[in-house]
Scaffold this motif. Structure first.
Motif, short mmCIF file in Angstrom:
data_model
loop_
_atom_site.label_atom_id
_atom_site.label_comp_id
_atom_site.label_asym_id
_atom_site.label_seq_id
_atom_site.Cartn_x
_atom_site.Cartn_y
_atom_site.Cartn_z
N GLU A 51 33.60 -6.81 2.15
CA GLU A 51 33.74 -5.58 1.87
C GLU A 51 32.13 -5.06 1.27
O GLU A 51 32.08 -3.45 0.97
N GLN A 52 31.62 -5.43 1.01
CA GLN A 52 29.93 -4.79 0.29
C GLN A 52 29.36 -4.93 1.70
O GLN A 52 27.72 -5.22 0.81
N GLN A 53 29.23 -5.42 2.44
CA GLN A 53 28.11 -6.23 3.76
C GLN A 53 28.00 -4.72 4.38
O GLN A 53 27.93 -4.75 5.74
N TRP A 54 26.87 -3.87 3.82
CA TRP A 54 26.70 -2.72 4.27
C TRP A 54 25.13 -3.23 5.47
O TRP A 54 24.96 -2.04 6.00
N SER A 66 33.27 1.43 0.41
CA SER A 66 33.36 0.27 0.97
C SER A 66 32.92 -0.17 2.35
O SER A 66 33.15 1.49 3.77
N LEU A 67 32.98 -0.71 2.96
CA LEU A 67 32.89 -1.41 4.51
C LEU A 67 33.21 -0.85 5.05
O LEU A 67 33.50 -0.74 5.86
N SER A 91 33.83 6.41 1.75
CA SER A 91 32.82 5.53 2.53
C SER A 91 32.00 4.33 0.86
O SER A 91 31.21 3.98 0.46
N ARG A 121 33.79 2.68 5.60
CA ARG A 121 32.25 3.22 6.15
C ARG A 121 32.35 3.21 7.12
O ARG A 121 32.14 4.07 8.21
N ALA A 155 28.34 -1.09 9.75
CA ALA A 155 28.09 0.14 9.10
C ALA A 155 27.24 1.27 9.60
O ALA A 155 27.13 2.60 8.54
#
Length: 209
Positions: A82-85, A119-120, A117, A123, A90
């Protein structure tokens, strides 16, 4: 030289109806699509409630588990946290050609409609809109409030396709899986992915006799 696989993003959020998303994933893999998969934490909870699947938490382990389950080729399925930017979804420069949020909660609908935006998933949907690429939202909620309807209208005006999880019955479904396949077939049609789950209207056996 063979043509590269099409790249499509699939996000699953915490609405009921995870069967739609899992079946869509299966069909995309069968169609030789390169899938970027994102699962919210609530989606994992609902998967545990509505299915017998026990999914690992780490994205790499989840990719291996689902690849084995659905027969994906090596590297065909990528799973992102979920936070893998740093994920391709992204950024507009690495964005896939289309994205489906299936199923979609009204919370995710709202966040995408206002460009939160956080969370991934949010976004990635924002990238689809800004890059003018196809975004399909399979909303699963009833009844719909004025807030939900306004958010659906806002996203429709931005170019997204609102596709609430409303299976039809004219094909005379005999099993729960038939209802799931009805919706998945419609999503695949809008993604321009060939499917044999549901014939086009007018092609049903006996129709027009």
């Amino acid at each position: 030289m063979s043509a590269p696989r099409r790249r499509i993003a699939l996000a699953m959020t915490g609405a009921s109806g995870v069967q739609y998303g899992l079946r869509l994933l299966e069909c995309l893999i069968e169609a030789d699509v390169h899938v970027y998969l994102m699962l919210s934490q609530p989606a994992r909870v609902v998967i545990g409630m509505e299915t017998d699947l026990s999914l690992p938490g780490r994205p790499a382990e989840l990719a291996r588990t689902l690849s084995a389950l659905y027969g994906a080729a090596p590297g065909q399925l990528e799973v992102f946290g979920e936070q893998q930017w740093t994920a391709p979804v992204a950024s507009g420069s690495g964005a896939p050609e289309a994205m489906a949020i299936c199923p979609c909660t009204t919370g995710t609908l709202s966040a995408v409609a206002v460009g939160a935006s956080r969370s991934l998933i949010e976004r990635a949907a924002d990238v689809m809109l800004k890059e003018r690429r196809k975004l399909i939202v399979v909303l699963r909620e009833t009844p719909l409030s004025e807030i939900h309807l306004e958010n659906m209208l806002r996203l429709t005006r931005m170019g997204a396709v609102m596709m609430p999880a409303n299976p039809g019955f004219y094909h005379r479904p005999q099993r729960l899986e038939d209802l799931v396949d009805f919706m998945v077939a419609r999503v695949l049609d809008h993604l321009a992915v060939p499917q044999t789950l549901l014939p086009p209207w007018g092609d049903e056996p006996g129709q027009g006799d």
